[in-house]
Design a protein around this motif. Structure first.
Motif, mmCIF file in Angstrom:
data_model
loop_
_atom_site.group_PDB
_atom_site.id
_atom_site.type_symbol
_atom_site.label_atom_id
_atom_site.label_comp_id
_atom_site.label_asym_id
_atom_site.label_seq_id
_atom_site.Cartn_x
_atom_site.Cartn_y
_atom_site.Cartn_z
ATOM 1 N N VAL A 169 0.781 -1.189 0.100
ATOM 2 C CA VAL A 169 -0.116 0.035 0.196
ATOM 3 C C VAL A 169 0.803 1.335 0.038
ATOM 4 N N ALA A 170 2.020 1.249 0.955
ATOM 5 C CA ALA A 170 2.687 2.443 0.873
ATOM 6 C C ALA A 170 3.370 2.657 -0.242
ATOM 7 N N ALA A 171 3.829 1.559 -1.187
ATOM 8 C CA ALA A 171 4.341 1.495 -2.446
ATOM 9 C C ALA A 171 3.471 2.407 -3.476
ATOM 10 N N CYS A 172 2.328 1.873 -3.440
ATOM 11 C CA CYS A 172 1.258 2.309 -4.447
ATOM 12 C C CYS A 172 1.012 3.929 -3.952
ATOM 13 N N ILE A 173 1.089 4.138 -2.873
ATOM 14 C CA ILE A 173 0.730 5.749 -2.373
ATOM 15 C C ILE A 173 2.195 6.551 -3.067
#
Length: 175
Positions: A18-22
């Motif tokens: 999720v952090a990578a997508c953000i």
């Protein structure tokens, strides 16, 4: 970053993905902000004069418009710089999560099909229907199932990734 996200982080913990997508979204937003800052036009001020008879007034108006446009571009670039800082912070957070947050890994056994057994023979030089090790639970939903084994031929602590069709059953233990 996108390549790192969709390859290296495929079996990472959900919070890391999720952090990578953000992070990717923030970088894309920064790129859009920079393009907007330099590639879009600046509309003239509402008080702009259409006809000017005096050359001195014309020069002042042109300089004034140039200053106004430069100020507008600077403001837009400031926004883009701020978004870039957010993207950088998100990227650093993603890297930290990738380093320190483990995925869903549990001790387990893979029961291999004939193809999986042939792959095991080719990779590790040993035959067998079962592979014991630490199974990456998140990888079970993907195209490959990852298992870390203590020995593979003369190598130690190797992660093997078997195509889903090469695995008949996955058994995991609590732990």
């Amino acid at each position: 970053m996108a390549t790192f996200t969709f390859t290296s982080l495929a079996s990472a913990a959900a919070i890391t993905r999720v952090a990578a997508c953000i992070s990717i979204f923030c970088w894309l937003a920064a790129a859009v902000c920079y393009v907007r800052a330099i590639a879009t036009g600046i509309s003239p001020a509402p008080d702009a004069i259409n006809e000017i008879a005096d050359p001195a007034v014309l020069i002042r108006e042109v300089v004034k418009r140039g200053d106004r446009e430069a100020l507008q571009v600077d403001r837009r670039q400031s926004v883009a710089n701020a978004v870039s800082l957010v993207a950088l912070a998100a990227t650093l957070a993603t890297m930290a999560l990738a380093l320190f947050v483990k995925g869903q890994e549990k001790p387990g056994v893979l029961v291999l099909t004939d193809k999986g057994q042939a792959d095991l023979e080719a990779l590790c030089g040993r035959s067998g229907q079962r592979v014991e090790g630490t199974v990456d639970i998140a990888s079970i939903t993907g195209a490959y199932i990852a298992v870390e084994v203590p020995h593979c031929g003369d190598r130690r602590n190797v992660t093997l990734r078997f195509a889903k069709e090469s695995v008949a059953v996955v058994l995991t233990r609590k732990g």
